[in-house]
Design an enzyme around this catalytic site. Structure first.
Site, PDB file in Angstrom:
ATOM      1  N   ASN A   1      11.890  -0.433 -10.541  1.00 41.92           N
ATOM      2  CA  ASN A   1      11.527  -1.472  -9.579  1.00 41.92           C
ATOM      3  C   ASN A   1      11.163  -2.746 -10.349  1.00 41.92           C
ATOM      4  O   ASN A   1      10.094  -2.855 -10.943  1.00 41.92           O
ATOM      5  CB  ASN A   1      10.338  -0.973  -8.738  1.00 41.92           C
TER       6      ASN A   1
ATOM      7  N   LYS B   1       7.835  -4.678  -9.623  1.00 40.70           N
ATOM      8  CA  LYS B   1       6.628  -4.150 -10.288  1.00 40.70           C
ATOM      9  C   LYS B   1       6.559  -4.663 -11.718  1.00 40.70           C
ATOM     10  O   LYS B   1       5.509  -5.095 -12.188  1.00 40.70           O
ATOM     11  CB  LYS B   1       6.703  -2.623 -10.366  1.00 40.70           C
TER      12      LYS B   1
ATOM     13  N   ASP C   1       2.606   4.107 -10.131  1.00 35.60           N
ATOM     14  CA  ASP C   1       2.937   4.736  -8.858  1.00 35.60           C
ATOM     15  C   ASP C   1       2.041   4.108  -7.806  1.00 35.60           C
ATOM     16  O   ASP C   1       0.822   3.989  -7.996  1.00 35.60           O
ATOM     17  CB  ASP C   1       2.783   6.258  -8.880  1.00 35.60           C
TER      18      ASP C   1
ATOM     19  N   TYR D   1       6.320  -3.681   1.432  1.00 37.33           N
ATOM     20  CA  TYR D   1       5.580  -3.871   2.680  1.00 37.33           C
ATOM     21  C   TYR D   1       4.776  -5.177   2.700  1.00 37.33           C
ATOM     22  O   TYR D   1       3.985  -5.400   3.612  1.00 37.33           O
ATOM     23  CB  TYR D   1       4.636  -2.681   2.912  1.00 37.33           C
ATOM     24  N   ASP D   2       4.976  -6.032   1.702  1.00 36.75           N
ATOM     25  CA  ASP D   2       4.202  -7.283   1.629  1.00 36.75           C
ATOM     26  C   ASP D   2       4.235  -8.109   2.922  1.00 36.75           C
ATOM     27  O   ASP D   2       3.210  -8.673   3.308  1.00 36.75           O
ATOM     28  CB  ASP D   2       4.688  -8.153   0.455  1.00 36.75           C
TER      29      ASP D   2
ATOM     30  N   LYS E   1      -1.194 -13.423  -5.049  1.00 44.75           N
ATOM     31  CA  LYS E   1      -1.115 -11.963  -4.904  1.00 44.75           C
ATOM     32  C   LYS E   1      -1.568 -11.283  -6.195  1.00 44.75           C
ATOM     33  O   LYS E   1      -2.329 -10.309  -6.168  1.00 44.75           O
ATOM     34  CB  LYS E   1       0.315 -11.526  -4.540  1.00 44.75           C
TER      35      LYS E   1
ATOM     36  N   HIS F   1      -3.828  -4.669  -5.388  1.00 42.59           N
ATOM     37  CA  HIS F   1      -4.083  -3.324  -5.928  1.00 42.59           C
ATOM     38  C   HIS F   1      -3.566  -3.217  -7.363  1.00 42.59           C
ATOM     39  O   HIS F   1      -4.238  -2.700  -8.252  1.00 42.59           O
ATOM     40  CB  HIS F   1      -3.400  -2.294  -5.024  1.00 42.59           C
TER      41      HIS F   1
HETATM   42  P1  ITT Z   1       9.566   3.362  -9.630  1.00 52.75           P
HETATM   43  O1  ITT Z   1       9.132   4.744  -9.170  1.00 52.75           O
HETATM   44  O2  ITT Z   1      10.871   3.359 -10.343  1.00 52.75           O
HETATM   45  O3  ITT Z   1       8.478   2.638 -10.365  1.00 52.75           O
HETATM   46  P2  ITT Z   1       9.503   2.755  -6.781  1.00 52.75           P
HETATM   47  O4  ITT Z   1       9.685   1.495  -5.997  1.00 52.75           O
HETATM   48  O5  ITT Z   1      10.262   3.967  -6.315  1.00 52.75           O
HETATM   49  O6  ITT Z   1       9.833   2.440  -8.325  1.00 52.75           O
HETATM   50  P3  ITT Z   1       7.000   4.073  -6.114  1.00 52.75           P
HETATM   51  O7  ITT Z   1       7.579   5.417  -6.031  1.00 52.75           O
HETATM   52  O8  ITT Z   1       5.686   3.885  -6.788  1.00 52.75           O
HETATM   53  O9  ITT Z   1       7.980   3.065  -6.869  1.00 52.75           O
HETATM   54  O10 ITT Z   1       6.926   3.492  -4.646  1.00 52.75           O
HETATM   55  C1  ITT Z   1       6.233   2.324  -4.435  1.00 52.75           C
HETATM   56  C2  ITT Z   1       6.605   1.754  -3.080  1.00 52.75           C
HETATM   57  O11 ITT Z   1       5.398   1.335  -2.418  1.00 52.75           O
HETATM   58  C3  ITT Z   1       7.441   0.499  -3.249  1.00 52.75           C
HETATM   59  O12 ITT Z   1       8.824   0.794  -3.282  1.00 52.75           O
HETATM   60  C4  ITT Z   1       7.018  -0.317  -2.042  1.00 52.75           C
HETATM   61  O13 ITT Z   1       7.713   0.105  -0.903  1.00 52.75           O
HETATM   62  C5  ITT Z   1       5.549   0.057  -1.885  1.00 52.75           C
HETATM   63  N1  ITT Z   1       4.696  -0.879  -2.654  1.00 52.75           N
HETATM   64  C6  ITT Z   1       4.010  -0.624  -3.799  1.00 52.75           C
HETATM   65  N2  ITT Z   1       3.381  -1.713  -4.240  1.00 52.75           N
HETATM   66  C7  ITT Z   1       3.685  -2.687  -3.367  1.00 52.75           C
HETATM   67  C8  ITT Z   1       3.352  -4.050  -3.281  1.00 52.75           C
HETATM   68  O14 ITT Z   1       2.615  -4.653  -4.203  1.00 52.75           O
HETATM   69  N3  ITT Z   1       3.825  -4.742  -2.249  1.00 52.75           N
HETATM   70  C9  ITT Z   1       4.588  -4.164  -1.307  1.00 52.75           C
HETATM   71  N4  ITT Z   1       4.969  -2.893  -1.313  1.00 52.75           N
HETATM   72  C10 ITT Z   1       4.523  -2.148  -2.344  1.00 52.75           C
END
Ligand code: ITT
Length: 210
Positions: free
Chosen positions: A10, A13, A69, A151-152, A172, A177
């Site tokens: 991602n 991130k 995560d 979900y921002d 942000k 978080h």
């Molecule tokens: P990796 O596992 O490869 O890091 P991922 O997107 O699949 O990527 P996660 O399993 O941790 O990561 O899922 C996190 C999800 O939660 C992400 O795809 C968003 O939908 C949501 N999320 C997490 N942090 C967020 C943020 O700061 N703003 C908006 N949505 C967020």
């Protein structure tokens, strides 16, 4: 410069973490090493998943590794989508589909309290550490704003009137978080005694939340 590889596919991130974390470390994306692995994520908590992702890189490539995560926990949905935030609307779902499902599930629901959670797992010099951050807020009735990701557009942090997607990246990254968890990691990495002689998990040193 010490390199730490971020175990994520991602890009949002990675960009957010890079903006917050110390410039004295080289936070590299997996793609910069041409590593295209789909890292398994089978844990039952944010901590387990973050550790699993960081451990994977550490075990396979023997590098210092960082994993994030994260997800959204909605009170009226008993904490969903939680660890399934990235695939709430199905295994191949994108953010638009996930967001649409969330708003659908929340139709007519008056309790809109929610929180974002991030757990960062660091494998550094062969030891593992966890850092956690969360922010309370509520889910809007409709999406607003273009910035950010996931979900921002539907999350307004407590004490604010704009969604994360209406805020600038700087705003942000000041309160999120991820910023809270990364701030703890920042302090850990910049406290040089920790880096040369890393704290011991079993003694409860560092910011361990397993
Ligand atoms: P990796 O596992 O490869 O890091 P991922 O997107 O699949 O990527 P996660 O399993 O941790 O990561 O899922 C996190 C999800 O939660 C992400 O795809 C968003 O939908 C949501 N999320 C997490 N942090 C967020 C943020 O700061 N703003 C908006 N949505 C967020």
């Amino acid at each position: 410069m010490t390199e730490i590889v971020v175990a994520t596919s991602n890009d949002h991130k990675l960009q957010e973490l890079r903006k917050i974390l110390p410039q004295s470390f080289n936070f590299k994306g997996m793609s910069e090493h041409n590593w295209m692995d789909e890292i398994p994520e089978t844990g039952s908590s944010f901590s387990e998943n973050a550790l699993q992702k960081a451990r994977y890189l550490f075990n396979k490539y023997h590098v210092n590794a960082l994993a994030d995560d994260s997800g959204l926990e909605v009170e009226a949905l008993n904490g969903k989508p939680g660890i399934f935030s990235a695939r709430y609307a199905g295994p191949a779902a994108d953010s638009i589909a996930n967001l649409a499902k969330l708003l659908d599930d929340m139709q007519g629901v008056s309790n809109r309290k929610a929180r974002f959670v991030t757990v960062l797992a660091l494998f550094f010099n062969g030891k593992e550490f966890l850092f956690e951050g969360s922010i309370e807020g509520h889910i809007t009735e409709a999406p607003s704003g273009q910035a950010g990701f996931g979900y921002d557009p539907v999350f307004i942090p407590k004490g604010y009137s704009q969604t994360f997607a209406q805020m600038s990246a700087t705003q942000k990254n000041h309160i999120s978080h991820r910023a809270i968890a990364a701030g703890k990691l920042f302090d850990f990495l910049t406290a040089s005694p920790h880096v040369s002689a890393s704290p011991d998990l079993s003694k409860g040193e560092g910011d361990i939340s397993l």
